[in-house]
Design an enzyme around this catalytic site. Structure first.
Site, PDB file in Angstrom:
ATOM      1  N   TYR A   9       0.835  -1.207   0.000  1.00 26.11           N
ATOM      2  CA  TYR A   9       0.000   0.000   0.000  1.00 26.11           C
ATOM      3  C   TYR A   9       0.867   1.253   0.000  1.00 26.11           C
ATOM      4  O   TYR A   9       0.671   2.156  -0.816  1.00 26.11           O
ATOM      5  CB  TYR A   9      -0.932  -0.029   1.210  1.00 26.11           C
ATOM      6  CG  TYR A   9      -1.810   1.184   1.329  1.00 26.11           C
ATOM      7  CD1 TYR A   9      -2.960   1.304   0.557  1.00 26.11           C
ATOM      8  CD2 TYR A   9      -1.502   2.202   2.219  1.00 26.11           C
ATOM      9  CE1 TYR A   9      -3.772   2.421   0.662  1.00 26.11           C
ATOM     10  CE2 TYR A   9      -2.317   3.321   2.332  1.00 26.11           C
ATOM     11  CZ  TYR A   9      -3.442   3.430   1.556  1.00 26.11           C
ATOM     12  OH  TYR A   9      -4.240   4.531   1.657  1.00 26.11           O
ATOM     13  N   LYS A  13       1.616   4.306  -2.936  1.00 26.35           N
ATOM     14  CA  LYS A  13       1.467   5.755  -2.701  1.00 26.35           C
ATOM     15  C   LYS A  13       2.716   6.502  -3.169  1.00 26.35           C
ATOM     16  O   LYS A  13       2.610   7.559  -3.799  1.00 26.35           O
ATOM     17  CB  LYS A  13       1.209   6.041  -1.222  1.00 26.35           C
ATOM     18  CG  LYS A  13      -0.099   5.510  -0.702  1.00 26.35           C
ATOM     19  CD  LYS A  13      -1.251   6.298  -1.238  1.00 26.35           C
ATOM     20  CE  LYS A  13      -2.540   5.896  -0.541  1.00 26.35           C
ATOM     21  NZ  LYS A  13      -3.640   6.777  -0.880  1.00 26.35           N
ATOM     22  N   THR A  44     -13.113   5.835   4.986  1.00 24.95           N
ATOM     23  CA  THR A  44     -13.694   5.227   3.797  1.00 24.95           C
ATOM     24  C   THR A  44     -14.104   3.798   4.136  1.00 24.95           C
ATOM     25  O   THR A  44     -13.772   3.284   5.212  1.00 24.95           O
ATOM     26  CB  THR A  44     -12.678   5.194   2.646  1.00 24.95           C
ATOM     27  OG1 THR A  44     -11.562   4.388   3.044  1.00 24.95           O
ATOM     28  CG2 THR A  44     -12.210   6.597   2.280  1.00 24.95           C
TER      29      THR A  44
END
Length: 104
Positions: A9, A13, A44
């Site tokens: 992850y 980014k 989210t």
């Protein structure tokens, strides 16, 4: 930001930041402005399990200067700015909207 146990992850980014810079250089001659918005912890669907875990939630909230999750509507100002003429001289920039996550 580097995060333990989130290597894929966080690597993605970092790749987005570098891709933004490279595309900005490639497309600026065509008057195409490439910039990125880098959000911090936003509540989210992906983050709901974290928000529901006491330990993880406390870590996230303690890591932001505003001591809370961001709400999706708080990104819209940055997006509107980058889409407007006010950002006509911005290219290859990274606009951070993170509640102070990277300031700590």
């Amino acid at each position: 930001m580097g995060l333990a146990n989130r290597t894929p992850y966080t690597a993605s980014k970092g790749a987005i930041v570098q891709m933004t810079r490279a595309l900005a250089l490639e497309l600026a001659p065509f008057d195409i402005m490439v910039n990125a918005i880098c959000p911090g912890p936003f509540l989210t669907e992906m983050n709901i399990p974290i928000a529901e875990s006491d330990d993880a939630r406390d870590i996230i909230l303690g890591a932001t200067a505003l001591r809370r999750w961001g709400h999706l509507h708080e990104i819209q100002g940055a997006a509107i700015f980058l889409a407007s003429d006010a950002a006509s001289y911005m290219v290859g920039s990274v606009l951070t909207v993170d509640g102070g996550w990277t300031a700590r």
